[in-house]
Design a protein around this motif. Sequence first.
Motif: not given
Length: 396
Positions: A252-258
């Motif tokens: 829910n909080s993570l949009v993108a990235g590793p």
Amino acid sequence: MKPFGMIPFFIPHVGCLYVCTFCNQSRITGQSGISHLTPDYIQQTIKDYVGTKRCEKFWEVAFYGGSFTAIPKDLQHKLLMPAYEILQRGIIDGIRCSTRPDAVGDEAITLLQSYGVKTVELGVQSMNDGILFDAKRGHTAQEVVEAVTRLKQHDMIVGVQLLPGLKGETWQTIIETAITVAALQPDFIRIYPVLVIENTELADQYRVGEYEPLSTELAIQYCAFLKDWFEQHGIEVIRTGLQSTEELDSGNSLVAGPYEPAMGELVVNEQYKQRIQRCIDEHVSQYKYSLSNDCFNLTEYTTYENLGFSRVNADNTGCKDKTNNDKTNYIGNNSIAIKHNIIISYPRSLTSKVRGLKNRNVLYFAELYPQYSISWCEESRRNTVRCCIDGLQYVL
């Protein structure tokens, strides 16, 4: 030494003078506000953590998530006093906090020390001024230098937090940060590859194409390089990658990235992969040089020490020469068919670290060097990782 027993109290965004493009502490921690942090709550939480395990760990209260030394002094007193009282009673062993590099003047440090705070973690993120400006950090790399120097002059334990992957990051800026931070000799470092969190300016930049997050593989490579560099300079890296939380795992909080819950393990895998690859490539390079000069004395290879490896006498390696010409590698114009024989040995305790998560390193080298014979050997009598190539053995 006893393992650390961390007792965290999050103060998301409290004391923050700026809104950094990447930051949403409430989303990351799953907490908002600090009204619940009453003296009774702080002391009871500490007692609950320690319980009956007082002697089993080095217990330390940690105030994270904001810029502790930038919050009003009366609030610092309110938060520190209950922890200090517990410290004086011998229930815990220390207190630490995190803050900004431009908020640790002499007066601020004196206040912390009056409450028994011995460790300060600085949110440094990068040592490139352009990256810091774009991220709206509000401080410069020089202020980081001054902050670490001042804290060490006051005999404080200093930690540095880095965020590889901010807007404008390249291998050049990563190396710049590594060299500059290592020269400061902080006591420990945390490395958190940048994640794009919902309700941040970075998320807006990502959605309109102004920011490209790191791929997982590049994030692992950056972290492995940084960790290797700092460890070579005697600085402990105590964490790589954000700790898994329900909020991050929910998506829910993570949009993108590793985001990788096993980032720490993957980084160690990458460290061993890079060491093995350097060893193999250097060996092959020296072999080619020897062939081009009609020199076939493999024991003359001495450049491994410059890469951080230790060479063991080939007469006592225990490696078998399994020469096999079913696959060949042609070197230069000499048309000499060569198949290098490689044996990577390691103790049981390091099996997963050397072979990699789900055998990622084994598969990587099989694909990269199909012309060589590569064996992976777990040996109970080993306490180090070694790479034996054509009868020569090197400690990684």
